[in-house]
Motif scaffolding. Structure first.
Motif, PDB file in Angstrom:
ATOM      1  N   GLY A 183     -18.174 -21.296   9.235  1.00 49.29           N
ATOM      2  CA  GLY A 183     -19.410 -21.186   8.268  1.00 49.29           C
ATOM      3  C   GLY A 183     -20.592 -22.040   8.876  1.00 49.29           C
ATOM      4  N   GLN A 184     -20.179 -22.674  10.098  1.00 46.75           N
ATOM      5  CA  GLN A 184     -21.544 -23.506  10.840  1.00 46.75           C
ATOM      6  C   GLN A 184     -21.920 -22.569  12.098  1.00 46.75           C
ATOM      7  N   ARG A 185     -21.480 -21.667  12.155  1.00 48.75           N
ATOM      8  CA  ARG A 185     -22.026 -21.101  13.682  1.00 48.75           C
ATOM      9  C   ARG A 185     -23.304 -20.273  13.322  1.00 48.75           C
ATOM     10  N   GLN A 186     -23.707 -19.650  12.163  1.00 42.25           N
ATOM     11  CA  GLN A 186     -24.929 -19.351  11.868  1.00 42.25           C
ATOM     12  C   GLN A 186     -25.857 -20.351  11.708  1.00 42.25           C
ATOM     13  N   PHE A 187     -25.631 -21.459  11.429  1.00 42.19           N
ATOM     14  CA  PHE A 187     -26.265 -22.587  11.364  1.00 42.19           C
ATOM     15  C   PHE A 187     -26.944 -22.849  12.773  1.00 42.19           C
ATOM     16  N   PHE A 188     -25.745 -23.102  13.538  1.00 43.30           N
ATOM     17  CA  PHE A 188     -26.434 -23.231  14.873  1.00 43.30           C
ATOM     18  C   PHE A 188     -27.149 -22.251  15.630  1.00 43.30           C
ATOM     19  N   ARG A 189     -27.148 -21.234  15.445  1.00 39.56           N
ATOM     20  CA  ARG A 189     -27.688 -19.967  15.906  1.00 39.56           C
ATOM     21  C   ARG A 189     -29.308 -20.155  15.441  1.00 39.56           C
ATOM     22  N   GLU A 190     -29.354 -20.355  14.458  1.00 42.84           N
ATOM     23  CA  GLU A 190     -30.780 -20.384  13.454  1.00 42.84           C
ATOM     24  C   GLU A 190     -31.399 -21.746  13.961  1.00 42.84           C
ATOM     25  N   ALA A 191     -30.646 -22.833  13.914  1.00 40.89           N
ATOM     26  CA  ALA A 191     -31.234 -24.249  14.436  1.00 40.89           C
ATOM     27  C   ALA A 191     -31.816 -24.101  15.942  1.00 40.89           C
ATOM     28  N   VAL A 192     -31.046 -23.621  16.954  1.00 42.09           N
ATOM     29  CA  VAL A 192     -31.437 -23.517  18.309  1.00 42.09           C
ATOM     30  C   VAL A 192     -32.480 -22.651  18.242  1.00 42.09           C
ATOM     31  N   ILE A 234     -33.265 -25.360  25.055  1.00 42.04           N
ATOM     32  CA  ILE A 234     -32.000 -25.555  24.336  1.00 42.04           C
ATOM     33  C   ILE A 234     -31.535 -24.169  23.860  1.00 42.04           C
ATOM     34  N   ARG A 235     -30.325 -23.726  24.246  1.00 40.58           N
ATOM     35  CA  ARG A 235     -29.665 -22.407  24.037  1.00 40.58           C
ATOM     36  C   ARG A 235     -28.243 -22.773  23.643  1.00 40.58           C
ATOM     37  N   LEU A 236     -27.679 -21.757  22.953  1.00 40.97           N
ATOM     38  CA  LEU A 236     -26.276 -21.725  22.611  1.00 40.97           C
ATOM     39  C   LEU A 236     -25.418 -21.017  23.421  1.00 40.97           C
ATOM     40  N   GLU A 237     -24.198 -21.186  23.742  1.00 37.70           N
ATOM     41  CA  GLU A 237     -23.238 -20.090  24.241  1.00 37.70           C
ATOM     42  C   GLU A 237     -22.051 -20.374  23.247  1.00 37.70           C
ATOM     43  N   GLU A 238     -21.989 -19.201  22.709  1.00 39.34           N
ATOM     44  CA  GLU A 238     -20.753 -18.825  21.704  1.00 39.34           C
ATOM     45  C   GLU A 238     -19.550 -18.430  22.339  1.00 39.34           C
ATOM     46  N   GLN A 239     -18.454 -19.185  22.437  1.00 39.58           N
ATOM     47  CA  GLN A 239     -17.207 -18.717  23.162  1.00 39.58           C
ATOM     48  C   GLN A 239     -16.108 -18.277  22.052  1.00 39.58           C
ATOM     49  N   ASP A 240     -14.996 -18.112  22.474  1.00 42.18           N
ATOM     50  CA  ASP A 240     -14.134 -17.699  21.300  1.00 42.18           C
ATOM     51  C   ASP A 240     -14.142 -18.775  20.390  1.00 42.18           C
ATOM     52  N   PRO A 241     -14.022 -18.382  18.977  1.00 41.18           N
ATOM     53  CA  PRO A 241     -13.686 -19.478  18.091  1.00 41.18           C
ATOM     54  C   PRO A 241     -12.780 -20.136  18.292  1.00 41.18           C
ATOM     55  N   PRO A 242     -12.551 -21.478  17.952  1.00 40.11           N
ATOM     56  CA  PRO A 242     -13.552 -22.231  17.398  1.00 40.11           C
ATOM     57  C   PRO A 242     -14.653 -22.995  17.871  1.00 40.11           C
ATOM     58  N   SER A 243     -14.821 -22.884  19.005  1.00 35.55           N
ATOM     59  CA  SER A 243     -15.792 -23.746  20.033  1.00 35.55           C
ATOM     60  C   SER A 243     -17.169 -22.818  19.998  1.00 35.55           C
ATOM     61  N   ILE A 244     -17.903 -23.872  20.089  1.00 35.88           N
ATOM     62  CA  ILE A 244     -19.527 -23.364  20.634  1.00 35.88           C
ATOM     63  C   ILE A 244     -19.924 -24.504  21.637  1.00 35.88           C
ATOM     64  N   THR A 245     -20.878 -23.985  22.514  1.00 37.30           N
ATOM     65  CA  THR A 245     -21.518 -24.796  23.495  1.00 37.30           C
ATOM     66  C   THR A 245     -22.833 -24.795  23.325  1.00 37.30           C
ATOM     67  N   ILE A 246     -23.576 -26.056  23.127  1.00 42.81           N
ATOM     68  CA  ILE A 246     -25.010 -26.285  23.081  1.00 42.81           C
ATOM     69  C   ILE A 246     -25.082 -26.706  24.664  1.00 42.81           C
ATOM     70  N   VAL A 247     -26.239 -25.742  25.294  1.00 44.12           N
ATOM     71  CA  VAL A 247     -26.712 -26.128  26.382  1.00 44.12           C
ATOM     72  C   VAL A 247     -28.215 -26.888  26.425  1.00 44.12           C
ATOM     73  N   VAL A 248     -28.322 -27.966  27.072  1.00 47.22           N
ATOM     74  CA  VAL A 248     -29.680 -28.569  26.802  1.00 47.22           C
ATOM     75  C   VAL A 248     -30.189 -28.959  28.305  1.00 47.22           C
ATOM     76  N   ASP A 249     -31.174 -28.292  28.732  1.00 50.46           N
ATOM     77  CA  ASP A 249     -32.166 -28.709  29.855  1.00 50.46           C
ATOM     78  C   ASP A 249     -33.010 -29.998  29.570  1.00 50.46           C
ATOM     79  N   LEU A 250     -32.741 -30.902  30.132  1.00 51.31           N
ATOM     80  CA  LEU A 250     -33.601 -32.202  29.906  1.00 51.31           C
ATOM     81  C   LEU A 250     -34.489 -32.382  31.324  1.00 51.31           C
ATOM     82  N   PRO A 251     -35.744 -32.369  31.432  1.00 46.66           N
ATOM     83  CA  PRO A 251     -36.615 -32.381  32.646  1.00 46.66           C
ATOM     84  C   PRO A 251     -37.031 -34.181  32.490  1.00 46.66           C
ATOM     85  N   LEU A 252     -35.987 -34.978  32.560  1.00 49.68           N
ATOM     86  CA  LEU A 252     -36.444 -36.372  32.200  1.00 49.68           C
ATOM     87  C   LEU A 252     -36.985 -37.125  33.290  1.00 49.68           C
ATOM     88  N   GLU A 253     -36.976 -36.504  34.675  1.00 46.81           N
ATOM     89  CA  GLU A 253     -37.308 -37.187  35.740  1.00 46.81           C
ATOM     90  C   GLU A 253     -38.875 -36.982  35.784  1.00 46.81           C
TER      91      GLU A 253
END
Length: 172
Positions: A101-110, A149-168
């Motif tokens: 039920g939260q997968r769609q939320f993360f798709r939209e939020a990202v 920020i992007r989302l990688e969806e794996q086989d349920p039940p996990s998701i992966t949020i990928v965040v590139d941070l140009p902090l330097e």
């Protein structure tokens, strides 16, 4: 080979550090978010231009990401976090169990972090929301840390949020 056949290649991110733990253990104490983010930030920031500032920025960004998984977390499964580096940029890959039920939320939020109205949405949320939501946290990373920020969806039940941070670039 002529120029038409050359494909741009993405420069490879080098692995720096990773952890994995049972989600139930992670969810058992709110302080785990801060402890993990502080430890990982100190470990990866020692060779940056300004290690203390870099560590503070990275810890803050990672802490926010960990809270996203903490707030919607399911006690089943494992949480994993890996940090990579490519020049001035760190990549965080945060994987955690995500109920269907939260997968769609993360798709939209990202997707909203990449929209033209991301800044307006962020300002609106800051002025109207009493407590930061998971969407506001992701918008905060996109606006204040210039994160991609992007989302990688794996086989349920996990998701992966990928965040590139140009902090330097932010700290130098």
């Amino acid at each position: 080979m002529n120029a038409a056949h050359r494909q741009p290649t993405e420069t490879k991110f080098e692995p720096l550090l990773q952890f994995e733990m049972e989600m139930g253990t992670f969810l058992s104490d709110w302080h785990h978010c801060d402890q993990l983010s502080t430890y990982m930030a100190r470990m990866i920031s020692h060779n940056r231009t300004d290690p203390l500032r870099h560590s503070n920025f990275f810890s803050s960004a990672l802490n926010e990401l960990l809270e996203v998984s903490f707030r919607g977390g399911s006690p089943e499964g494992r949480i994993g976090c890996a940090v990579y580096r490519q020049g001035p940029k760190e990549r965080v890959k945060l994987s955690f169990p995500c109920p269907p039920g939260q997968r769609q939320f993360f798709r939209e939020a990202v997707a909203r972090t990449n929209g033209n109205d991301a800044y307006a949405r962020y300002l609106d949320a800051l002025s109207t929301d009493l407590a930061p939501s998971r969407e506001v946290v992701l918008l905060d990373l996109a606006i204040n840390f210039d994160a991609e920020i992007r989302l990688e969806e794996q086989d349920p039940p996990s998701i992966t949020i990928v965040v590139d941070l140009p902090l330097e670039g932010i700290v130098s």
